[in-house]
Write a protein that holds these residues in place. Structure first.
Motif, PDB file in Angstrom:
ATOM      1  N   TYR A 105      -7.233  69.589  12.329  1.00  0.00           N
ATOM      2  CA  TYR A 105      -8.290  68.449  12.231  1.00  0.00           C
ATOM      3  C   TYR A 105      -9.265  68.935  13.353  1.00  0.00           C
ATOM      4  O   TYR A 105      -8.915  69.424  14.518  1.00  0.00           O
ATOM      5  N   VAL A 106     -10.551  68.561  13.116  1.00  0.00           N
ATOM      6  CA  VAL A 106     -11.590  68.836  14.109  1.00  0.00           C
ATOM      7  C   VAL A 106     -12.219  67.319  14.285  1.00  0.00           C
ATOM      8  O   VAL A 106     -12.804  67.025  13.031  1.00  0.00           O
ATOM      9  N   VAL A 107     -12.162  66.932  15.207  1.00  0.00           N
ATOM     10  CA  VAL A 107     -12.954  65.603  15.378  1.00  0.00           C
ATOM     11  C   VAL A 107     -14.224  65.610  16.298  1.00  0.00           C
ATOM     12  O   VAL A 107     -14.115  66.581  17.295  1.00  0.00           O
ATOM     13  N   MET A 108     -15.327  65.076  15.597  1.00  0.00           N
ATOM     14  CA  MET A 108     -16.591  65.574  16.213  1.00  0.00           C
ATOM     15  C   MET A 108     -17.256  64.242  16.183  1.00  0.00           C
ATOM     16  O   MET A 108     -18.249  64.014  15.416  1.00  0.00           O
ATOM     17  N   PRO A 109     -17.011  63.543  17.210  1.00  0.00           N
ATOM     18  CA  PRO A 109     -17.923  62.147  17.358  1.00  0.00           C
ATOM     19  C   PRO A 109     -19.152  62.258  17.927  1.00  0.00           C
ATOM     20  O   PRO A 109     -19.660  63.469  18.143  1.00  0.00           O
ATOM     21  N   GLN A 110     -19.878  61.301  17.778  1.00  0.00           N
ATOM     22  CA  GLN A 110     -21.287  61.402  17.933  1.00  0.00           C
ATOM     23  C   GLN A 110     -21.625  60.426  18.942  1.00  0.00           C
ATOM     24  O   GLN A 110     -21.280  59.188  18.933  1.00  0.00           O
ATOM     25  N   LEU A 111     -22.266  60.819  19.870  1.00  0.00           N
ATOM     26  CA  LEU A 111     -22.540  60.073  21.311  1.00  0.00           C
ATOM     27  C   LEU A 111     -23.648  59.211  20.936  1.00  0.00           C
ATOM     28  O   LEU A 111     -24.627  59.631  20.191  1.00  0.00           O
ATOM     29  N   PRO A 112     -23.742  57.794  21.146  1.00  0.00           N
ATOM     30  CA  PRO A 112     -24.630  56.760  20.964  1.00  0.00           C
ATOM     31  C   PRO A 112     -25.830  57.155  21.794  1.00  0.00           C
ATOM     32  O   PRO A 112     -25.678  57.664  22.789  1.00  0.00           O
ATOM     33  N   SER A 113     -27.097  56.924  21.176  1.00  0.00           N
ATOM     34  CA  SER A 113     -28.341  57.314  21.854  1.00  0.00           C
ATOM     35  C   SER A 113     -28.454  56.749  23.411  1.00  0.00           C
ATOM     36  O   SER A 113     -29.077  57.137  24.309  1.00  0.00           O
ATOM     37  N   GLY A 114     -27.842  55.555  23.330  1.00  0.00           N
ATOM     38  CA  GLY A 114     -28.089  54.701  24.939  1.00  0.00           C
ATOM     39  C   GLY A 114     -27.191  55.418  25.708  1.00  0.00           C
ATOM     40  O   GLY A 114     -27.170  55.239  26.905  1.00  0.00           O
ATOM     41  N   GLU A 115     -26.155  56.319  25.523  1.00  0.00           N
ATOM     42  CA  GLU A 115     -25.463  56.885  26.460  1.00  0.00           C
ATOM     43  C   GLU A 115     -25.931  58.195  27.026  1.00  0.00           C
ATOM     44  O   GLU A 115     -26.580  58.910  26.325  1.00  0.00           O
ATOM     45  N   ALA A 116     -25.930  58.499  28.607  1.00  0.00           N
ATOM     46  CA  ALA A 116     -26.333  59.408  29.130  1.00  0.00           C
ATOM     47  C   ALA A 116     -25.572  60.772  28.950  1.00  0.00           C
ATOM     48  O   ALA A 116     -26.063  61.822  29.029  1.00  0.00           O
ATOM     49  N   GLY A 117     -24.288  60.569  28.849  1.00  0.00           N
ATOM     50  CA  GLY A 117     -23.472  61.661  28.765  1.00  0.00           C
ATOM     51  C   GLY A 117     -22.059  61.095  28.196  1.00  0.00           C
ATOM     52  O   GLY A 117     -21.703  59.935  28.178  1.00  0.00           O
ATOM     53  N   TRP A 118     -21.084  62.141  27.912  1.00  0.00           N
ATOM     54  CA  TRP A 118     -19.720  61.923  27.560  1.00  0.00           C
ATOM     55  C   TRP A 118     -18.999  61.251  28.496  1.00  0.00           C
ATOM     56  O   TRP A 118     -17.950  60.895  28.101  1.00  0.00           O
ATOM     57  N   ASP A 119     -19.258  61.240  29.807  1.00  0.00           N
ATOM     58  CA  ASP A 119     -18.199  60.812  30.512  1.00  0.00           C
ATOM     59  C   ASP A 119     -18.355  59.195  30.728  1.00  0.00           C
ATOM     60  O   ASP A 119     -17.151  58.443  30.892  1.00  0.00           O
ATOM     61  N   GLY A 120     -19.358  58.556  29.873  1.00  0.00           N
ATOM     62  CA  GLY A 120     -19.369  57.056  29.646  1.00  0.00           C
ATOM     63  C   GLY A 120     -18.343  56.681  28.591  1.00  0.00           C
ATOM     64  O   GLY A 120     -18.430  55.432  28.525  1.00  0.00           O
ATOM     65  N   VAL A 121     -17.815  57.494  27.896  1.00  0.00           N
ATOM     66  CA  VAL A 121     -17.262  57.202  26.500  1.00  0.00           C
ATOM     67  C   VAL A 121     -15.880  57.534  26.562  1.00  0.00           C
ATOM     68  O   VAL A 121     -15.298  57.538  25.439  1.00  0.00           O
ATOM     69  N   THR A 122     -15.300  57.858  27.543  1.00  0.00           N
ATOM     70  CA  THR A 122     -13.718  58.397  27.559  1.00  0.00           C
ATOM     71  C   THR A 122     -12.894  57.511  27.121  1.00  0.00           C
ATOM     72  O   THR A 122     -11.903  57.974  26.336  1.00  0.00           O
ATOM     73  N   GLU A 123     -13.018  56.152  27.202  1.00  0.00           N
ATOM     74  CA  GLU A 123     -12.078  55.245  26.705  1.00  0.00           C
ATOM     75  C   GLU A 123     -11.926  55.238  25.118  1.00  0.00           C
ATOM     76  O   GLU A 123     -11.054  55.107  24.374  1.00  0.00           O
ATOM     77  N   GLY A 124     -13.434  55.349  24.799  1.00  0.00           N
ATOM     78  CA  GLY A 124     -13.431  55.336  23.067  1.00  0.00           C
ATOM     79  C   GLY A 124     -13.022  56.778  22.652  1.00  0.00           C
ATOM     80  O   GLY A 124     -12.317  56.688  21.353  1.00  0.00           O
ATOM     81  N   LEU A 125     -13.021  57.823  23.503  1.00  0.00           N
ATOM     82  CA  LEU A 125     -12.692  59.205  22.836  1.00  0.00           C
ATOM     83  C   LEU A 125     -11.006  59.173  22.808  1.00  0.00           C
ATOM     84  O   LEU A 125     -10.465  59.785  21.889  1.00  0.00           O
ATOM     85  N   ALA A 126     -10.439  58.369  23.826  1.00  0.00           N
ATOM     86  CA  ALA A 126      -9.005  58.328  23.765  1.00  0.00           C
ATOM     87  C   ALA A 126      -8.563  57.639  22.935  1.00  0.00           C
ATOM     88  O   ALA A 126      -7.635  57.726  21.995  1.00  0.00           O
ATOM     89  N   GLU A 127      -9.243  56.576  22.279  1.00  0.00           N
ATOM     90  CA  GLU A 127      -8.947  55.721  21.459  1.00  0.00           C
ATOM     91  C   GLU A 127      -8.953  56.407  19.910  1.00  0.00           C
ATOM     92  O   GLU A 127      -8.246  56.392  19.163  1.00  0.00           O
ATOM     93  N   LEU A 128     -10.181  57.169  19.712  1.00  0.00           N
ATOM     94  CA  LEU A 128     -10.300  58.089  18.351  1.00  0.00           C
ATOM     95  C   LEU A 128      -9.192  59.140  18.257  1.00  0.00           C
ATOM     96  O   LEU A 128      -8.612  59.323  17.527  1.00  0.00           O
ATOM     97  N   ILE A 129      -8.849  59.798  19.373  1.00  0.00           N
ATOM     98  CA  ILE A 129      -7.663  60.880  19.595  1.00  0.00           C
ATOM     99  C   ILE A 129      -6.265  59.788  18.999  1.00  0.00           C
ATOM    100  O   ILE A 129      -5.716  60.402  18.165  1.00  0.00           O
TER     101      ILE A 129
END
Length: 186
Positions: free
Chosen positions: A36-60
């Motif tokens: 499986y290859v999970v390729m999330p898309q960062l919303p345009s309002g986010e400066a970087g991936w470190d701001g969405v770690t909780e959502g990435l954990a939920e996705l995993i």
């Protein structure tokens, strides 16, 4: 999990697929994986991936639960902003990933960052000709990380620039990055 670079930010998934990197290589058939290859898309309002770690954990967690993916074999990679994100996300979620491979990523060498990545196999790859992200950041950090992590490695591709590095890293069988990502287990 693949984290895209800055040009993929927004709400149009084609942006993620257009860059010469892992998502496009998979879509175009240049690379086939039995994973499986999970390729999330960062919303345009986010400066970087470190701001969405909780959502990435939920996705995993959702992929593990709904698809039966192996929670002990979740690797992390990304290019450019995604490479920087791979460093940050792996450090923010110790114990979550089996390994991390940041490409053309920047990272600040801090005691906290080294401690967070001390037990994770990390392979950072950069192009020596990169004029977007200075390869010295990853090079210097990996040199320091190796003092506490014997599974830390750094490769600098001599004739690669920022945008041609993903093909050199993901598609070149001699480099072996994809094999490396698939070979680790927590």
């Amino acid at each position: 999990m693949y984290l895209h670079g800055g040009s993929g930010r927004g709400d149009d998934l084609e942006l993620v697929m257009e860059a010469e990197s892992l998502p496009k290589f998979l879509r175009d058939g240049d690379l086939a994986l039995s994973a499986y290859v999970v390729m999330p898309q960062l919303p345009s309002g986010e400066a970087g991936w470190d701001g969405v770690t909780e959502g990435l954990a939920e996705l995993i967690d959702a992929v593990v639960e709904e698809c039966g993916a192996d929670a002990g074999r979740v690797s992390l990679t990304g290019h450019s902003m995604g490479g920087t994100g791979a460093f940050a996300v792996a450090a923010a979620m110790p114990g979550r990933f089996s390994c991390a491979a940041p490409l053309s990523g920047s990272v600040r060498d801090t005691r906290e960052m080294r401690a967070a990545l001390a037990d994770l196999p990390v392979w950072a790859i950069a192009g020596a000709q990169d004029d977007v992200v200075d390869p010295a950041a990853a090079r210097d950090f990996l040199a320091a990380l190796r003092a506490v992590n014997p599974d830390a490695r750094y490769t600098e591709v001599e004739d690669a620039g920022h945008f041609d590095l993903p093909a050199r890293a993901y598609l070149d069988g001699e480099v072996g990055l994809v094999r490396w990502l698939l070979s680790h287990e927590r």
